[in-house]
Design a protein around this motif. Sequence first.
Motif, PDB file in Angstrom:
ATOM      1  N   SER A 179       0.819  -1.220   0.000  1.00  0.00           N
ATOM      2  CA  SER A 179       0.000   0.000   0.000  1.00  0.00           C
ATOM      3  C   SER A 179       0.847   1.262   0.000  1.00  0.00           C
ATOM      4  CB  SER A 179      -0.921   0.007   1.227  1.00  0.00           C
ATOM      5  OG  SER A 179      -0.165   0.158   2.418  1.00  0.00           O
ATOM      6  N   LYS A 209       0.412   6.797   6.942  1.00  0.00           N
ATOM      7  CA  LYS A 209      -1.005   7.083   7.186  1.00  0.00           C
ATOM      8  C   LYS A 209      -1.612   5.810   7.766  1.00  0.00           C
ATOM      9  CE  LYS A 209      -1.208  10.438   3.511  1.00  0.00           C
ATOM     10  NZ  LYS A 209      -1.265  10.551   2.085  1.00  0.00           N
ATOM     11  N   TYR A 210      -2.112   5.905   9.001  1.00  0.00           N
ATOM     12  CA  TYR A 210      -2.582   4.718   9.714  1.00  0.00           C
ATOM     13  C   TYR A 210      -3.705   3.992   8.987  1.00  0.00           C
ATOM     14  CZ  TYR A 210       0.449   5.913  13.543  1.00  0.00           C
ATOM     15  OH  TYR A 210       1.561   6.158  14.278  1.00  0.00           O
ATOM     16  N   GLU A 211      -4.646   4.713   8.426  1.00  0.00           N
ATOM     17  CA  GLU A 211      -5.767   4.073   7.724  1.00  0.00           C
ATOM     18  C   GLU A 211      -5.287   3.334   6.475  1.00  0.00           C
ATOM     19  OE1 GLU A 211      -9.057   3.886   8.560  1.00  0.00           O
ATOM     20  OE2 GLU A 211      -8.442   4.738  10.477  1.00  0.00           O
ATOM     21  N   LYS A 212      -4.343   3.914   5.780  1.00  0.00           N
ATOM     22  CA  LYS A 212      -3.865   3.341   4.521  1.00  0.00           C
ATOM     23  C   LYS A 212      -2.847   2.221   4.716  1.00  0.00           C
ATOM     24  CE  LYS A 212      -1.645   4.615   0.163  1.00  0.00           C
ATOM     25  NZ  LYS A 212      -1.058   5.691  -0.632  1.00  0.00           N
ATOM     26  N   HIS A 213      -1.886   2.432   5.598  1.00  0.00           N
ATOM     27  CA  HIS A 213      -0.762   1.495   5.710  1.00  0.00           C
ATOM     28  C   HIS A 213      -0.944   0.442   6.791  1.00  0.00           C
ATOM     29  CE1 HIS A 213       1.165   5.234   3.941  1.00  0.00           C
ATOM     30  NE2 HIS A 213       1.213   4.337   2.980  1.00  0.00           N
ATOM     31  N   LYS A 214      -1.916   0.630   7.657  1.00  0.00           N
ATOM     32  CA  LYS A 214      -2.246  -0.358   8.689  1.00  0.00           C
ATOM     33  C   LYS A 214      -1.004  -0.859   9.440  1.00  0.00           C
ATOM     34  CE  LYS A 214      -6.282  -1.940   6.090  1.00  0.00           C
ATOM     35  NZ  LYS A 214      -6.543  -0.646   5.582  1.00  0.00           N
TER      36      LYS A 214
END
Length: 137
Positions: free
Chosen positions: A42, A102-107
């Motif tokens: 991602s 980005k926490y939402e994108k890269h988890k």
Amino acid sequence: MKDFETFEHKADMGIRGYGQTAEEAFENGAKALFSVMVDIGSVEGKERRDIDCSADDLETLFVEWLNSLLSVADSEGLVFSRFDVKIDGGNLTGWAMGEELKYEKHKPVVEVKAATYHMLKVEKTNDRFVAQCVVDV
């Protein structure tokens, strides 16, 4: 054949990169490092950071490379997914491509504190280089 992998090691995590050259094994070792932390599929290559480091031997140079990447990623809030390495003697010149975490994108899964010298090796076996070490999570 796989380019990199991770392996369990007590409370920490082992990483291993493979390649036709030591440089390629270092690049794939960096992919293994960041795959421990995030979904590197991602991560887009929006920003480039140049990395230079040196060491007396190839094994120590691998740890220096990984810790230099971690230092830049941590201080600038970045994650990386693409790498390029050139090795000349004990000097490494390379770059990493990535983007802001980005926490939402890269988890993000876990934070890697440092690459260590535990189980460290860089060697050529069966016409393929392997670069590995344990990372402190």
